[in-house]
Design a protein around this motif. Structure first.
Motif, short mmCIF file in Angstrom:
data_model
loop_
_atom_site.label_atom_id
_atom_site.label_comp_id
_atom_site.label_asym_id
_atom_site.label_seq_id
_atom_site.Cartn_x
_atom_site.Cartn_y
_atom_site.Cartn_z
N THR A 72 0.83 -1.20 0.00
CA THR A 72 0.00 0.00 0.00
C THR A 72 0.87 1.25 0.00
N GLU A 73 1.95 1.24 0.74
CA GLU A 73 2.83 2.40 0.81
C GLU A 73 3.41 2.75 -0.56
N ALA A 74 3.78 1.75 -1.34
CA ALA A 74 4.34 2.00 -2.68
C ALA A 74 3.29 2.66 -3.57
N LEU A 75 2.04 2.23 -3.47
CA LEU A 75 0.96 2.83 -4.25
C LEU A 75 0.76 4.28 -3.82
N TYR A 76 0.79 4.52 -2.52
CA TYR A 76 0.64 5.86 -1.98
C TYR A 76 1.73 6.78 -2.52
N TYR A 77 2.99 6.34 -2.48
CA TYR A 77 4.09 7.18 -2.94
C TYR A 77 3.96 7.52 -4.43
N LEU A 78 3.53 6.56 -5.23
CA LEU A 78 3.32 6.83 -6.65
C LEU A 78 2.27 7.91 -6.86
N CYS A 79 1.16 7.79 -6.16
CA CYS A 79 0.05 8.72 -6.36
C CYS A 79 0.31 10.08 -5.72
N ASN A 80 0.87 10.08 -4.54
CA ASN A 80 1.04 11.33 -3.80
C ASN A 80 2.24 12.16 -4.27
N PHE A 81 3.33 11.52 -4.64
CA PHE A 81 4.54 12.25 -4.97
C PHE A 81 4.90 12.24 -6.45
N HIS A 82 4.21 11.45 -7.26
CA HIS A 82 4.57 11.35 -8.67
C HIS A 82 3.38 11.54 -9.61
N SER A 83 2.31 12.08 -9.11
CA SER A 83 1.14 12.45 -9.92
C SER A 83 0.50 11.31 -10.69
N VAL A 84 0.68 10.08 -10.22
CA VAL A 84 -0.01 8.96 -10.86
C VAL A 84 -1.45 8.97 -10.36
N SER A 85 -2.37 8.80 -11.28
CA SER A 85 -3.79 8.81 -10.95
C SER A 85 -4.15 7.56 -10.12
N SER A 86 -4.73 7.79 -8.96
CA SER A 86 -5.13 6.66 -8.12
C SER A 86 -6.26 5.87 -8.79
N GLU A 87 -7.11 6.54 -9.53
CA GLU A 87 -8.19 5.85 -10.24
C GLU A 87 -7.61 4.92 -11.31
N TRP A 88 -6.62 5.40 -12.03
CA TRP A 88 -5.98 4.56 -13.05
C TRP A 88 -5.26 3.38 -12.38
N LEU A 89 -4.51 3.68 -11.32
CA LEU A 89 -3.71 2.66 -10.66
C LEU A 89 -4.58 1.57 -10.05
N LEU A 90 -5.63 1.97 -9.35
CA LEU A 90 -6.48 1.01 -8.66
C LEU A 90 -7.50 0.34 -9.58
N LEU A 91 -8.15 1.13 -10.43
CA LEU A 91 -9.25 0.61 -11.23
C LEU A 91 -8.92 0.36 -12.69
N GLY A 92 -7.84 0.98 -13.17
CA GLY A 92 -7.50 0.84 -14.59
C GLY A 92 -8.32 1.74 -15.49
N HIS A 93 -8.94 2.79 -14.92
CA HIS A 93 -9.76 3.73 -15.68
C HIS A 93 -9.04 5.07 -15.85
N GLY A 94 -9.24 5.68 -16.99
CA GLY A 94 -8.68 7.02 -17.19
C GLY A 94 -7.23 6.99 -17.61
N LYS A 95 -6.57 8.12 -17.40
CA LYS A 95 -5.17 8.27 -17.79
C LYS A 95 -4.25 7.99 -16.61
N MET A 96 -3.02 7.61 -16.95
CA MET A 96 -2.05 7.26 -15.92
C MET A 96 -1.72 8.45 -15.01
N LEU A 97 -1.55 9.62 -15.60
CA LEU A 97 -1.13 10.77 -14.82
C LEU A 97 -2.27 11.74 -14.57
N LYS A 98 -2.24 12.35 -13.37
CA LYS A 98 -3.18 13.41 -13.06
C LYS A 98 -2.72 14.64 -13.80
#
Length: 99
Positions: A72-98
């Motif tokens: 979970t921490e690795a997912l958090y760091y990707l989304c919080n510090f590297h602008s990766v979309s949590s919706e894309w990462l978790l659900l596979g919907h939308g674009k990779m980056l916010k």
């Protein structure tokens, strides 16, 4: 009943998207490498290198990682510090980056 040790397609997809995002961030120079990402956030680089062999873009279909899911921490760091979309990462919907 499903075997609790068996990885679901949902978890496999999330693992694969994690490594896809790391690869993209490396390609644009935002992250130095998978090991660099792990070292920066105190994650186990050997764990993620082993997982990449199973879930990464250029994975080996005969390789099976001892580790089943990205932390979970690795997912958090990707989304919080590297602008990766949590919706894309978790659900596979939308674009990779916010935006």
């Amino acid at each position: 009943m499903k075997n609790p040790k068996q990885l679901t397609e949902i978890a496999k997809g999330l693992n694969c998207r994690f490594f896809e995002a790391i690869g993209f961030l490396v390609s644009i120079g935002q992250v130095k490498s998978l090991s660099g990402f792990c070292n920066e956030y105190g994650l186990s680089a050997p764990r993620y290198r082993e997982m990449r062999a199973t879930y990464g873009i250029n994975h080996n279909s005969k390789t099976v990682s001892r580790y089943k899911s990205v932390e979970t921490e690795a997912l958090y760091y990707l989304c919080n510090f590297h602008s990766v979309s949590s919706e894309w990462l978790l659900l596979g919907h939308g674009k990779m980056l916010k935006r």
